[in-house]
Design an enzyme around this catalytic site. Structure first.
Site, PDB file in Angstrom:
ATOM      1  N   HIS A 150       7.078   2.759 -15.113  1.00  0.00           N
ATOM      2  CA  HIS A 150       7.855   1.364 -14.714  1.00  0.00           C
ATOM      3  C   HIS A 150       8.983   1.161 -15.312  1.00  0.00           C
ATOM      4  CE1 HIS A 150       4.359   1.026 -11.979  1.00  0.00           C
ATOM      5  NE2 HIS A 150       4.599   0.026 -11.501  1.00  0.00           N
TER       6      HIS A 150
ATOM      7  N   GLU B  50       6.125   4.637   0.678  1.00  0.00           N
ATOM      8  CA  GLU B  50       7.470   4.709   0.479  1.00  0.00           C
ATOM      9  C   GLU B  50       8.108   5.762   1.195  1.00  0.00           C
ATOM     10  OE1 GLU B  50       5.193   4.455  -1.963  1.00  0.00           O
ATOM     11  OE2 GLU B  50       5.623   2.478  -3.167  1.00  0.00           O
TER      12      GLU B  50
HETATM   13  C1  LIG Z   1       3.908   4.274  -5.241  1.00  0.00           C
HETATM   14  C2  LIG Z   1       3.981   2.851  -5.683  1.00  0.00           C
HETATM   15  N1  LIG Z   1       4.241   1.825  -4.701  1.00  0.00           N
HETATM   16  C3  LIG Z   1       3.989   0.571  -5.263  1.00  0.00           C
HETATM   17  C4  LIG Z   1       3.563   0.163  -6.467  1.00  0.00           C
HETATM   18  C5  LIG Z   1       3.544  -1.316  -6.813  1.00  0.00           C
HETATM   19  N2  LIG Z   1       1.993  -1.527  -6.796  1.00  0.00           N
HETATM   20  C6  LIG Z   1       1.511  -1.596  -8.084  1.00  0.00           C
HETATM   21  S1  LIG Z   1      -0.396  -2.075  -7.553  1.00  0.00           S
HETATM   22  C7  LIG Z   1      -0.008  -2.199  -5.963  1.00  0.00           C
HETATM   23  C8  LIG Z   1      -1.180  -2.338  -5.109  1.00  0.00           C
HETATM   24  C9  LIG Z   1      -2.271  -1.720  -4.878  1.00  0.00           C
HETATM   25  O1  LIG Z   1      -3.152  -2.159  -4.016  1.00  0.00           O
HETATM   26  P1  LIG Z   1      -4.676  -1.405  -4.135  1.00  0.00           P
HETATM   27  O2  LIG Z   1      -4.137   0.030  -4.171  1.00  0.00           O
HETATM   28  O3  LIG Z   1      -5.464  -2.220  -3.001  1.00  0.00           O
HETATM   29  O4  LIG Z   1      -5.107  -1.560  -5.532  1.00  0.00           O
HETATM   30  P2  LIG Z   1      -5.543  -3.159  -6.359  1.00  0.00           P
HETATM   31  O5  LIG Z   1      -4.304  -3.541  -6.986  1.00  0.00           O
HETATM   32  O6  LIG Z   1      -6.122  -3.862  -5.136  1.00  0.00           O
HETATM   33  O7  LIG Z   1      -6.589  -2.553  -7.316  1.00  0.00           O
HETATM   34  C10 LIG Z   1       1.646  -1.945  -5.599  1.00  0.00           C
HETATM   35  C11 LIG Z   1       2.095  -2.375  -4.579  1.00  0.00           C
HETATM   36  C12 LIG Z   1       2.959   1.235  -7.202  1.00  0.00           C
HETATM   37  N3  LIG Z   1       2.459   1.009  -8.587  1.00  0.00           N
HETATM   38  N4  LIG Z   1       3.225   2.529  -6.917  1.00  0.00           N
END
Ligand SMILES: Cc1ncc(C[n+]2csc(CCOP(=O)(O)OP(=O)(O)O)c2C)c(N)n1
Ligand SMILES: [Mg+2]
Lengths: 345, 332
Positions: free
Chosen positions: B130, B61
């Protein structure tokens, strides 16, 4: 790659360890199956992220830790929580917002923390726990304690700048922290290769941090490596990085059901049928004559029943009293609204 | 000609129209392209404009926010998609130290024409990270304009204005309203900033309400009408700039006001608007101005607790009845 790939070493384990690892993986799967069912039957408030498929990571790592050792967890955190020793009832109560939940219903799925077992909490901010985990490691050093902290995060979280700041400091100050990246191939609806340039291990190595790649579907391999790294952390040789290759079986969250547009059914089936961490470890236990097929089934059934009973319990458990809404805002203050000076009006 | 469209579709149309009109406009954020965001607000845009102008980012971000500032300073007009309003904390430096101040610090030489679209709103059972409504935090910073659309109609008209504005604009969309429908003209229209909408005329009390709180105010006004109390509803539409005149004129007529916004009550949007009414319409007031914001606690997960933390129609109506009956709520 900095370290040697570890081989599963049966000599360091006894039957009891194997049994516990198997059970813990089955417990995570059973927990998630029930959580998913709660969502599908509209009994769970909000959404949740399933850990199914990644069990060998949480269990392999947490089995190498004591209750004094800390972990930080993620939005996909139920597996870490169970593996670190949490019990079903208080977890399901938390998922349903009930008073007996680990956080009295205030946190829910994405914020479960279990202080008694060293789980500093799940986190709904991707990468949000990287500072916390490294700070816990700094604290161990400041206080002269020998606990180690494991920081769980996903492949997507490696895009957060915070990680590079704290890795730098952890390396400079030789902090007892292990960064455990669960690379499940996806960051929400995007493939990892589209969001990560270069190699993840090389990023850690750039700070002089020893980095390892390990098969996250092989609980013994994960456990063996973690045992070594925890030991070395306690001897002041930290920090470390491990990238664990794994896969999430469900969608990004329970509501992500039609996902053909970003991930094929064939790919999902391949991981489930060929690389399932529980099935494969079960087979190995049978091959080694540690458990019979019947015994495995009995364990699975027993855990399934335990999970279902905990769900039943949580469904019938009471919600917190409405007076709790402004409690716990400040430590040492019973009710924040009284404390804030007229904020009730 | 008008037709009913969802809030989500209205946002999508505004972006598509502006991207067709102006080739310097591009969209950047997490899962904006193929996935069209988790709320599916942007679905279809990548098919029309391609991945060159609908750009998926890693979860970085501060990185893409900062890049948007630099792009805006050099001839582009980026629209940044921040998946949840709660992530504003991650981009605060780029937004508040860089985007907001560049025009001023350069003596008016550099411009930062960018839009930061994000969301707000509790009661989705999404817990404390959230569910926040953080408009007051950015409204506090000089140099940032802040829009809070209350329906599909406002969502489209305000967003188009924002994209054409030469300043950084932050738009907060209530994520619970994405599927709500409203009448939206077929023809192109823009809603100027700083022009409040008198949503409903009334005599006895003014309800100033932002975003989804306009719906709360309408429901309260319906209930009050049954008791013979006539409520006027004012939707400021932008809180920076604020159409003070429309609000003050209303209060001069009704002599009473309740200000409703979903941000935390203390040091919030309601405080600012109430202070302006109190200072500038003081001699017209029959009762102290009442503020109604979210309770000053992190948003709890449990449904049994979360619903207690946001302003409700019943709560608004209750307060309105009290002050219309002459019960001074804050009398010592
Ligand atoms: C700072 C932030 N940006 C975006 C999000 C939205 N978001 C939640 S989970 C996610 C993907 C995370 O991917 P990863 O780190 O690979 O974890 P996984 O879900 O695959 O376990 C996103 C973009 C968030 N919660 N926090
Ligand atoms: Mg991932």
């Amino acid at each position: 790659m900095g370290g040697d790939k570890p081989v599963s070493d049966t000599r360091t384990h006894n039957t009891e360890d194997y049994l516990r690892m198997y059970k813990q993986m089955v417990r995570i799967r059973a927990f998630e199956d029930n959580a998913n069912q709660l969502y599908l039957s509209a009994k769970m408030p909000g959404l949740t992220h399933m850990y199914s498929g990644q069990e060998a990571v949480a269990v392999g790592i947490c089995e190498a830790l004591t209750d004094e050792d800390r972990i930080t967890s993620t939005h996909r955190g139920h597996g870490h929580c169970v593996a670190k020793g949490a019990e079903f009832k208080a977890m399901f109560c938390e998922l349903l917002g009930k008073e007996e939940g680990y956080c009295r219903g205030k946190g829910g799925s994405m914020h479960i923390a279990d202080q008694s077992h060293g789980n500093l909490g799940a986190n709904a901010i991707v990468g949000g726990s990287m500072g916390i985990a490294t700070g816990a490691a700094l604290s161990a050093k400041q206080l002269g304690k020998d606990f180690v902290t494991v920081c769980f995060f996903g492949d997507g979280a490696t895009a957060q700048g915070l990680w590079y700041e704290v890795m730098n400091m952890a390396a400079l100050w030789k902090l007892p922290v292990i960064y455990a990246c669960e690379n499940n191939g996806y960051s929400e609806y995007t493939k990892t290769e589209e969001i990560a340039a270069g190699s993840l291990t090389a990023r850690a190595e750039a700070f002089g941090i020893e980095a390892f790649e390990v098969d996250g579907q092989d609980v013994l391999a994960v456990n063996e490596l973690t045992n070594q790294l925890v030991e070395r952390c306690r001897n002041g040789e930290g920090p470390f990085f491990m990238e664990l290759k794994t896969y999430r079986y469900h969608g990004h969250h329970v509501g992500d059901i039609n996902r053909d547009y970003y991930r094929s059914k064939d790919e999902e089936a391949e991981w489930k049928n060929v690389r399932d961490p529980i099935t494969n470890f079960g087979k190995w236990l049978e091959d080694q004559n540690i458990l019979s097929a019947d015994e495995l089934v009995a364990i699975n059934n027993e855990i399934k029943a335990e999970a279902e009973a905990a769900v039943e319990y949580a469904l019938n458990a009471p919600y917190p009293d409405t007076s709790e809404v402004d409690m716990h805002v400040f430590a040492g203050v019973d009710h924040a609204l009284d404390y804030l000076g007229g904020a009730r009006g | 000609m008008t037709r009913e469209v969802t809030f989500s579709k209205a946002v999508n149309e505004a972006i598509a129209e502006e991207m067709r009109r102006d080739p310097t406009v591009f969209l950047i954020g997490e899962d904006v392209a193929e996935a069209g965001t988790p709320f599916k607000v942007l679905s279809g845009l990548v098919e029309e404009f391609g991945t060159g102008r609908v750009i998926d980012t890693p979860i970085s971000e501060p990185g893409f926010m900062g890049m948007a500032v630099g792009a805006a300073m050099t001839g582009s007009r980026p629209i940044v998609d921040l998946m949840f309003g709660d992530f504003i904390y991650l981009v605060m430096d780029q937004l508040c130290n860089q985007a907001a101040k560049t025009h001023y610090m350069s003596g008016g030489k550099l411009k930062v024409p960018l839009v930061l679209r994000t969301n707000m709103g509790a009661t989705r059972r999404s817990a404390a990270q959230h569910s926040q409504s953080l408009q007051a935090i950015v409204a506090h910073i000089p140099g940032l304009k802040v829009a809070m659309p209350s329906s599909a109609y406002e969502a489209k008209g305000l967003l188009k204005t924002a994209i054409r504005d030469d300043n950084p604009v932050v738009i907060f969309e209530d994520k619970l309203m994405y599927q709500d429908k409203a009448l939206v003209p077929e023809e192109e229209y823009l809603i100027p900033f700083g022009q409040a909408n008198v949503k409903r005329e009334g005599r006895d009390i003014t309800l100033v309400a932002t975003s989804s709180m306009v719906q709360v105010a309408e429901e309260a006004a319906d209930a009050l009408a049954k008791d013979g109390i006539s409520a006027e509803i004012i939707d400021p539409r932008t809180i920076v700039p604020l159409d003070e005149e429309t609000i003050l004129n209303s209060v001069r007529k009704t002599s009473r006001a309740i200000v409703i916004d979903e941000g935390h009550q203390s040091y919030g949007v309601t405080a600012e608007i109430a202070a302006r009414i109190s200072a500038k319409a003081f001699y017209h007031l029959d009762a102290p101005v009442i503020r109604m914001g979210a309770m000053d606690v992190p948003v709890p997960f449990s449904p049994a607790l979360e619903d207690l933390t946001v302003p409700t129609a019943a709560g608004v109506a209750d307060n309105a009845r009290k002050i219309c009956r002459g019960e001074l709520l804050h009398a010592a």
